[in-house]
Write a protein that holds these residues in place. Structure first.
Motif, PDB file in Angstrom:
ATOM      1  N   HIS A  36       0.813  -1.208   0.000  1.00  0.00           N
ATOM      2  CA  HIS A  36       0.000   0.000   0.000  1.00  0.00           C
ATOM      3  C   HIS A  36       0.856   1.272   0.000  1.00  0.00           C
ATOM      4  N   PHE A  37       1.916   1.273   0.778  1.00  0.00           N
ATOM      5  CA  PHE A  37       2.665   2.517   0.977  1.00  0.00           C
ATOM      6  C   PHE A  37       3.796   2.726  -0.026  1.00  0.00           C
ATOM      7  N   ALA A  38       4.134   1.720  -0.803  1.00  0.00           N
ATOM      8  CA  ALA A  38       5.252   1.870  -1.749  1.00  0.00           C
ATOM      9  C   ALA A  38       4.999   2.995  -2.741  1.00  0.00           C
ATOM     10  N   SER A  39       3.767   3.081  -3.241  1.00  0.00           N
ATOM     11  CA  SER A  39       3.474   4.092  -4.263  1.00  0.00           C
ATOM     12  C   SER A  39       3.514   5.509  -3.681  1.00  0.00           C
ATOM     13  N   VAL A  40       2.928   5.702  -2.494  1.00  0.00           N
ATOM     14  CA  VAL A  40       2.886   7.055  -1.941  1.00  0.00           C
ATOM     15  C   VAL A  40       4.258   7.495  -1.425  1.00  0.00           C
ATOM     16  N   ARG A  41       5.116   6.539  -1.094  1.00  0.00           N
ATOM     17  CA  ARG A  41       6.466   6.878  -0.648  1.00  0.00           C
ATOM     18  C   ARG A  41       7.450   6.987  -1.798  1.00  0.00           C
ATOM     19  N   GLY A  42       7.050   6.552  -2.985  1.00  0.00           N
ATOM     20  CA  GLY A  42       7.940   6.607  -4.128  1.00  0.00           C
ATOM     21  C   GLY A  42       9.057   5.590  -4.063  1.00  0.00           C
ATOM     22  N   GLN A  43       8.797   4.436  -3.424  1.00  0.00           N
ATOM     23  CA  GLN A  43       9.792   3.382  -3.316  1.00  0.00           C
ATOM     24  C   GLN A  43       9.247   2.090  -3.919  1.00  0.00           C
ATOM     25  N   SER A  44      10.154   1.157  -4.174  1.00  0.00           N
ATOM     26  CA  SER A  44       9.731  -0.130  -4.727  1.00  0.00           C
ATOM     27  C   SER A  44       9.168  -1.013  -3.615  1.00  0.00           C
ATOM     28  N   PHE A  45       8.248  -1.887  -4.002  1.00  0.00           N
ATOM     29  CA  PHE A  45       7.641  -2.800  -3.031  1.00  0.00           C
ATOM     30  C   PHE A  45       8.693  -3.716  -2.410  1.00  0.00           C
ATOM     31  N   THR A  46       9.606  -4.218  -3.210  1.00  0.00           N
ATOM     32  CA  THR A  46      10.605  -5.160  -2.718  1.00  0.00           C
ATOM     33  C   THR A  46      11.513  -4.515  -1.680  1.00  0.00           C
ATOM     34  N   GLY A  47      12.018  -3.323  -2.007  1.00  0.00           N
ATOM     35  CA  GLY A  47      12.923  -2.647  -1.080  1.00  0.00           C
ATOM     36  C   GLY A  47      12.237  -2.250   0.213  1.00  0.00           C
TER      37      GLY A  47
END
Length: 704
Positions: free
Chosen positions: A103-114
């Protein structure tokens, strides 16, 4: 009938009784142990157990205290706080880590894996999901309704006044709202306040029952800083400096304005065209970076020479037609000069004459005056990262003394240079520059910042130096800013930059500078401008000086100039003893060849025998009474003590308005031979005509 007997002949009934008693005893022991344990838990261990219960059921969060605001001297907001939503969770407690990361990967601008890999390392520990997000993002996160993701309020530091160069003195804060640079770091303890504690209830699995925490301890807001900075002066100075940097294609530029009487910084600008827009300013170059000052440093040499009495304004020196040898090595002037006076040498910025003046000082005296002006030490400004500068350790030789006297072999900060010139502008005091005028507590109580100063120059010397610096603008290297409506006094500097690769000076790269104050007679503003490698013209009088003139023209359009009475603002300490002996001994000794009569020479010898020098190495004594040179803003012309043992009558002729030669003859005929320090028209005579004068008095001819 038969009787049942147990082993050893004991009856069965007796055995049953014994067993019942044993069981009863065991039961009583167990029951007693239970009650004892209960008693222990309820009375003796209640505190520990209560804390354990609170730890299991209660959750604590930090309630951030609002950071103190920062305002300028007019109350304009420079730094404020804006409350924003932040979200936190305990990964894997209620929602799997992968679900949170998805959920938060997109709003944080980071990849899901990392993000998933990072949060798995924080299993069941407090973790920020998102901090200080916008209202739109906060609404989206709330709409997800993820179990175990909780919202709280945090403050974000905002700087609403988008003034060029203001980021340097203000600094910035880190993600935890702790000061990281500038005033934010210097006053972090006062601005930060005291965080509070928020409580909410949760079950054994950590499920919260209360969404908004209850304040267990309310936060205490930080204190408010009232600065000496003025947003209006800051804006004007930044615009003028930016224009100069662009016009002269300089690598960078630095400038400041200050009140020379209190040390209050009104504006501080650092422009670097290579710095990306919006980039974080990590340091304030006006206090952290050093450079060789060049000719602006000559004020120290002339101040020391005048104070020690080795020269006087009208003494002639050979300019060597633009070149002079010191220890067999040549020093050159930008233009050829022949025989010129000390005053003229300062105005035209003669390196040759300045070097010869410096070598007239006693051994070590130049270094004494360099230290006395504060070079080599921090100014004490309330900013972090200040540099003390660097005074190179050199072998004592004529050439080394000469090069240091013209600002080579020494590195200074722009702030140190401004403080040195402030001592001339304010009457001889070295003051501590500062940016904070007062600290305001949450209840509105103001704590003003005390200003301290130490006298380093006599008023007589200050008077002469002011005239020197005024002549620089009227007839010398800063004639480009000569304006009768805006009388400025100052000194230009054009210094070759050292090449760190070759160890020599680069003949094609210069630091252009100008330091001056306004108005010239009663200064209320002091300004410094430094341009790094201006092209194609590199002279400070042409490139840097107009920045100050244009700033003053625009800034004084309204009455917004600080008051200039040091007695009202400065707690001044005079480190020099002042006995009743007249201080002008060294000046009298220096101008012996100029005395017009043998009696005057005898008078100077008499005074020289009576005077003394304080332990600090500076001439001690009173500056010729309450009507002395410290009250003058014109030129100081004549001073000679009257050594007649009995009272004499000063004849009735008054030299006011006479040419200097005639006034000298008149005073000589009255048995009060004057000591001539300059030329011009006599304005007043002390003692006054037709007055009775006793011994150890002075006759002074003062001209404007």
């Amino acid at each position: 009938m038969y009787r049942v007997q147990g082993r050893g002949g004991t009856s069965l009934a007796v055995a049953f009784v014994r067993r019942r008693r044993l069981l009863l005893g065991i039961g009583l022991c167990v029951w007693g142990a239970v009650w004892a344990r209960a008693l222990q838990l309820q009375i003796m261990g209640s505190t520990v157990l209560s804390a354990l219960a609170e730890e299991q059921s209660d959750r604590r969060v930090c309630l951030a205290a609002p950071r103190g605001e920062i305002v300028d001297r007019q109350g304009r907001l420079l730094a404020i706080n804006v409350a924003k939503r932040s979200f936190f969770a305990y990964p894997d407690r209620e929602t799997p880590t992968d679900g949170l990361a998805r959920h938060f990967a997109s709003v944080r601008g980071q990849s899901f894996t990392g993000l998933s890999r990072e949060w798995k390392k924080r299993h069941d520990r407090f973790t920020w999901m998102l901090r200080r997000c916008s209202a739109t993002t906060a609404a989206s996160v709330t709409g997800w309704q993820l179990p175990g993701v909780y919202a709280t309020w945090e403050y974000e530091r905002v700087y609403p006044t988008a003034l060029t160069g203001i980021a340097g003195p203000l600094g910035f804060v880190n993600d935890s709202l702790n000061g990281a640079a500038g005033l934010e770091a210097a006053y972090d303890g006062l601005l930060r306040g005291a965080d509070g504690v928020g409580l909410f209830v949760a079950d054994a699995n950590g499920h919260r029952f209360a969404v908004d925490p209850v304040a267990g301890r309310p936060p205490v807001p930080g204190r408010r800083l009232r600065l000496t900075l003025d947003a209006r002066w800051q804006s004007i100075l930044a615009e003028e400096l930016d224009s100069a940097v662009t016009t002269w294609q300089a690598r960078s530029g630095m400038a400041l304005l200050m009140d020379p009487h209190t040390g209050a910084i009104l504006a501080m600008v650092d422009i670097d065209p290579s710095r990306p827009p919006g980039a974080v300013v990590m340091k304030n170059r006006l206090v952290s970076d050093v450079f060789e000052p060049g000719s602006t440093f000559k004020v120290v040499t002339y101040a020391g020479a005048l104070s020690d009495g080795v020269v006087y304004p009208g003494r002639f020196f050979d300019g060597g037609n633009g070149s002079g040898l010191f220890s067999g090595r040549p020093i050159h002037d930008d233009k050829p000069h022949g025989v010129i006076t000390v005053a003229e040498a300062f105005a035209v910025s003669s390196n040759v004459v300045t070097g010869r003046i410096a070598n007239r000082l006693d051994l070590g005296r130049l270094d004494f005056w360099v230290r006395r002006f504060g070079f080599g030490d921090k100014t004490g400004i309330d900013l972090p990262g200040e540099s003390p500068g660097r005074i190179a350790i050199q072998k004592n030789s004529d050439v080394n003394v000469a090069t240091r006297s013209i600002g080579h072999g020494i590195s200074v900060t722009p702030m140190q240079l401004a403080v040195a010139y402030a001592a001339v502008a304010n009457g001889g005091y070295r003051i501590r520059p500062h940016l904070v005028a007062a600290v305001e507590s949450p209840d509105g109580t103001l704590s003003n910042v005390a200003v301290q100063g130490e006298r380093i120059l006599r008023p007589e010397v200050v008077c002469i130096l002011k005239n020197f610096m005024r002549d620089v603008v009227c007839n010398g290297t800063a004639k480009t800013i000569s304006d009768s409506l805006y009388p400025i006094a100052g000194k230009t500097g054009t210094a070759e930059k050292p090449n760190l690769s070759t160890g020599h000076y680069d003949k094609n790269k210069f630091m252009a500078s100008f330091v001056g104050f306004y108005p010239a007679d009663q200064p209320r503003l002091l300004g410094l401008v430094v341009l790094d490698q201006p092209e194609p013209i590199h002279y400070g009088g042409i490139t840097a000086a107009p920045v100050l003139l244009n700033t003053i023209r625009r800034g004084t359009a309204s009455d917004n100039v600080p008051a200039a009475d040091m007695r009202h603002y400065c707690i001044a300490t005079d480190s020099v003893d002042e006995p009743d002996v007249d201080w002008s001994r060294r000046l009298v000794e220096a101008v012996g060849p100029w005395l017009t009569t043998t009696e005057a020479n005898a008078a100077s010898d008499s005074v020289g025998a009576q005077a003394n020098v304080s332990e600090s190495g500076e001439p001690s004594g009173h500056p010729a009474g309450e009507t002395g040179w410290d009250r003058m803003f014109g030129r100081c012309v004549a001073f000679v003590p009257d050594t007649t043992p009995d009272s004499v009558r000063v004849p009735g002729s008054d030299p006011q308005g006479m040419p200097l030669l005639q006034s000298v003859k008149t005073s000589g005929q009255q048995d009060l031979p004057p000591l001539v320090l300059d030329d011009g028209i006599a304005m007043t005579q002390e003692a006054q005509s037709d007055s009775s004068r006793g011994g150890n008095r002075a006759c002074r001819l003062i001209q404007r």
